[in-house]
Enzyme design. Sequence first.
Site, PDB file in Angstrom:
ATOM      1  N   GLU A 170      -1.699  -8.845   4.257  1.00  0.00           N
ATOM      2  CA  GLU A 170      -1.569  -9.314   5.637  1.00  0.00           C
ATOM      3  C   GLU A 170      -2.911  -9.535   6.322  1.00  0.00           C
ATOM      4  OE1 GLU A 170      -1.054  -4.758   5.980  1.00  0.00           O
ATOM      5  OE2 GLU A 170      -0.985  -6.333   4.464  1.00  0.00           O
TER       6      GLU A 170
ATOM      7  N   SER B 156      -0.754 -13.369  37.623  1.00  0.00           N
ATOM      8  CA  SER B 156      -2.118 -12.852  37.550  1.00  0.00           C
ATOM      9  C   SER B 156      -3.146 -13.949  37.393  1.00  0.00           C
ATOM     10  CB  SER B 156      -2.237 -11.898  36.359  1.00  0.00           C
ATOM     11  OG  SER B 156      -2.048 -12.611  35.143  1.00  0.00           O
TER      12      SER B 156
ATOM     13  N   CYS C 266       0.833  -1.201   0.000  1.00  0.00           N
ATOM     14  CA  CYS C 266       0.000   0.000   0.000  1.00  0.00           C
ATOM     15  C   CYS C 266       0.875   1.263   0.000  1.00  0.00           C
ATOM     16  CB  CYS C 266      -0.981  -0.030   1.168  1.00  0.00           C
ATOM     17  SG  CYS C 266      -2.369   1.110   0.956  1.00  0.00           S
TER      18      CYS C 266
ATOM     19  N   HIS D   3      -3.614  -4.984   0.701  1.00  0.00           N
ATOM     20  CA  HIS D   3      -3.048  -5.477   1.961  1.00  0.00           C
ATOM     21  C   HIS D   3      -3.096  -7.005   2.004  1.00  0.00           C
ATOM     22  CE1 HIS D   3      -2.524  -1.697   4.261  1.00  0.00           C
ATOM     23  NE2 HIS D   3      -3.489  -1.259   3.468  1.00  0.00           N
TER      24      HIS D   3
END
Length: 535
Positions: free
Chosen positions: A193, A245, A101, A191
Amino acid sequence: MTAPSKTSASPVDPSPHVAAAHDKILIVDFGSQVTQLIARRVREEGVYSEIVPFNKAEAAFAAMKPKAVILSGGPASVLDDDAPQAPLSILTAGVPILGICYGEQTLAKQLGGIVEGGHHREFGRAQIEITDDCALFDGVWEKGGKYDVWMSHGDRVTQLPEGFRGVAKAAGSPISVIADDARKFYAMQFHPEVVHTPDGAKLIRNFVRKVAGLKGDWTMRAFREEAIEKIRAQVGSGKVICGLSGGVDSAVAAVLIHEAIGDQLTCVFVDHGLLRKDEGKTVVDLFRHHYNIPLVHVDAAKLFLGELEGVSDPELKRKTIGRLFINVFEGEAKMIGGADFLAQGTLYPDVIESVSFTGGPSVTIKSHHNVGGLPERMNMQLVEPLRELFKDEVRVLGRELGLPEVFVGRHPFPGPGLAIRCPGEITAEKLEILRNADAVYIDQIRKAGLYDKIWQAFAVLLPVKTVGVMGDGRTYEYVVGLRAVTSTDGMTADFYGFEMSFLGAAATRIINEVKGVNRVVYDITSKPPGTIEWE
């Protein structure tokens, strides 16, 4: 996460323990919202990749010595006076280059081509026609064929630089893909991806394997071995503390560090009373009994719930929980004494998000880690063994380390826990209802064989009661909302399309098995416009 501290490597510094060992691809970031997906697609081919802002790319290229370069998309126009550019030293370095792009436009313009503002802007799904063969298309697209791609551009290349040929066209860009086979320079207006370009991953694979000739030797096994060496070199004989966590990231970081330095590591698990059903016991059993990792378990539920009493604003909830967590963790760390290092489960997206594509501070820095700020307060250095990995790669590493699948494959869980799945004021009664409803819902999903097909699923306890009828009596009880989404990265998400029979069965079980609930609803909001979590 806070911005990486002075004790942490710069977000644009090439990672030293992978730089010498493997083939690498450098991704020059011009500000696209999907640049991270490029890195993920490259890594899926077993090739290590790093993202750097365009104005840091020259130094990163010299330090990293990549075998190929990818120029990302971006929001700017190459026609602007101050348009970002790729360093000329990279364009003349003799390595293969793929432009995407904006990356195509700046590559063409910098090499002598002409780019013009498009009268026909292309955003969204489009179709291109292949006009000639090239290495990118080998085994994927054929001359004369038409294929779906995802466009997002206004400018377009109208005259090719010397040595290039056009190999594909589209309605809004008569030169959609360009190729210079001699220099191994290729670029495309769309694009590859994103998942909306169905064959995009195959095109990137062709660039990595056939154009750049990289064999793909970067694996989680190799990463594990190299990370262990790096941890030992950094820590030496020092002591490390790690805050657990209950999530995948901190768990994988702890197991990896323990494999490297053994009992020099002590984990601190602060149970704030906002965890899922039996989650505290699961964490303690896994680390204390299965891995024999030194663990300090702090039951701080009363403290947290006391401080949260009367708090209904979601941002104030987060800040209160974060403040208390830091205070409790800091107190426990001081009691342990003598720790030189603080371990965090920082991931690569956290690192990228701390620096904008211009190299300056990002507008938004996500607070992913509750221990942010502690390194400076406690004069400790950071150990971040996962800072080069994406979330899906952390799961692969967890499996490589032998963590149980039920732990590695679990859905994401927010740091503030059930506090943000209980809109409004939190009480012990509400949390108990929510825990039980969530456990039934997840159990129903697992029994249906759907758990691994869903990115994230959870129950929410709404701050309203409704009238119902159970048996011969009137009820006035809480409403439970069910949420399930599909996603690849959590940045965007679609609601999961359960069969109505599944939703009916889940609702029946929750109402029958969870005291205090008489109504169940299903959330069919995508992201955007909504967020995955309710608060």
